[in-house]
Design a protein around this motif. Structure first.
Motif, mmCIF file in Angstrom:
data_model
loop_
_atom_site.group_PDB
_atom_site.id
_atom_site.type_symbol
_atom_site.label_atom_id
_atom_site.label_comp_id
_atom_site.label_asym_id
_atom_site.label_seq_id
_atom_site.Cartn_x
_atom_site.Cartn_y
_atom_site.Cartn_z
ATOM 1 N N VAL A 6 -11.080 -2.200 -6.164
ATOM 2 C CA VAL A 6 -10.249 -1.259 -6.982
ATOM 3 C C VAL A 6 -9.079 -1.766 -7.023
ATOM 4 O O VAL A 6 -8.486 -1.751 -6.013
ATOM 5 N N ILE A 7 -8.491 -1.932 -8.167
ATOM 6 C CA ILE A 7 -7.336 -2.493 -8.575
ATOM 7 C C ILE A 7 -6.400 -1.451 -9.550
ATOM 8 O O ILE A 7 -6.937 -1.244 -10.640
ATOM 9 N N GLN A 8 -5.060 -1.332 -9.137
ATOM 10 C CA GLN A 8 -4.538 -0.685 -9.871
ATOM 11 C C GLN A 8 -2.976 -0.899 -9.869
ATOM 12 O O GLN A 8 -2.233 -0.348 -9.088
ATOM 13 N N GLY A 16 -1.222 8.142 -8.023
ATOM 14 C CA GLY A 16 -2.317 7.406 -7.813
ATOM 15 C C GLY A 16 -3.527 7.728 -6.972
ATOM 16 O O GLY A 16 -3.973 7.164 -5.983
ATOM 17 N N LEU A 17 -4.184 8.679 -7.800
ATOM 18 C CA LEU A 17 -5.597 9.291 -7.047
ATOM 19 C C LEU A 17 -6.548 8.346 -7.092
ATOM 20 O O LEU A 17 -7.363 8.237 -6.091
ATOM 21 N N VAL A 18 -6.835 7.360 -8.099
ATOM 22 C CA VAL A 18 -7.881 6.408 -7.902
ATOM 23 C C VAL A 18 -7.918 5.542 -6.722
ATOM 24 O O VAL A 18 -9.129 5.325 -6.233
ATOM 25 N N PRO A 19 -6.903 4.771 -6.477
ATOM 26 C CA PRO A 19 -6.665 4.074 -5.294
ATOM 27 C C PRO A 19 -7.235 4.780 -3.990
ATOM 28 O O PRO A 19 -7.758 4.457 -3.042
ATOM 29 N N THR A 29 -9.028 -1.833 -2.009
ATOM 30 C CA THR A 29 -8.134 -1.491 -3.193
ATOM 31 C C THR A 29 -6.948 -2.318 -3.298
ATOM 32 O O THR A 29 -6.721 -2.886 -1.984
ATOM 33 N N ALA A 30 -6.229 -2.690 -4.466
ATOM 34 C CA ALA A 30 -5.238 -3.508 -4.505
ATOM 35 C C ALA A 30 -4.512 -2.570 -5.404
ATOM 36 O O ALA A 30 -4.910 -2.278 -6.533
ATOM 37 N N ALA A 31 -3.111 -2.464 -5.264
ATOM 38 C CA ALA A 31 -2.311 -1.553 -6.007
ATOM 39 C C ALA A 31 -0.738 -1.964 -5.775
ATOM 40 O O ALA A 31 -0.367 -2.509 -4.541
ATOM 41 N N THR A 32 -0.011 -1.633 -6.648
ATOM 42 C CA THR A 32 1.545 -1.587 -6.445
ATOM 43 C C THR A 32 2.066 -0.463 -5.472
ATOM 44 O O THR A 32 1.290 0.620 -5.519
#
Length: 119
Positions: A6-8, A16-19, A29-32
């Motif tokens: 999952v990338i955000q 940022g509830l999704v990650p 996950t991958a996120a800032t």
């Protein structure tokens, strides 16, 4: 849990509830790390999407947000692909604890207790 990643990539995510939900269910996950994701991503094995300094954004006069480039998203995706076995293993190992630490019951209970203590 059946998702590979999952990338955000976000320049202005409030929380940022999704990650968080993805990691708590065992999905990588991958996120800032420059936005609201920092509230919880340090507790996960998320792949970091690098951001730069604050630059203008079209959210209103004078608004700025961390710079996010296509190259930084690509680099994160390449890293996630190359390190997949380790990232997947760590994510699965941390999922249950993360889900408990960030459950609605736990988080709202802590918040309500802090309100009661301040009065």
């Amino acid at each position: 849990r059946s998702q590979h990643l999952v990338i955000q990539p976000s320049r202005g995510e409030g929380f940022g509830l999704v990650p968080l939900e993805a990691a708590a269910s065992g999905a990588c996950t991958a996120a800032t790390y420059a936005t609201g994701h920092t509230e919880h991503l340090h507790e996960t094995s998320a792949v970091r999407i690098e951001t730069g300094g604050y630059v203008p954004i079209d959210d209103g006069p004078g608004a700025t947000a961390p710079e996010l480039t296509v190259a930084s998203v690509k680099d994160a995706l390449v890293h996630a692909h190359e390190a997949w076995p380790l990232i997947a293993k760590l994510t699965r190992e941390r999922a249950a604890g993360l889900g408990q630490a960030w459950s609605w019951e736990r988080v709202t209970g802590d918040f309500l207790a802090s309100l009661e203590a301040s009065h």
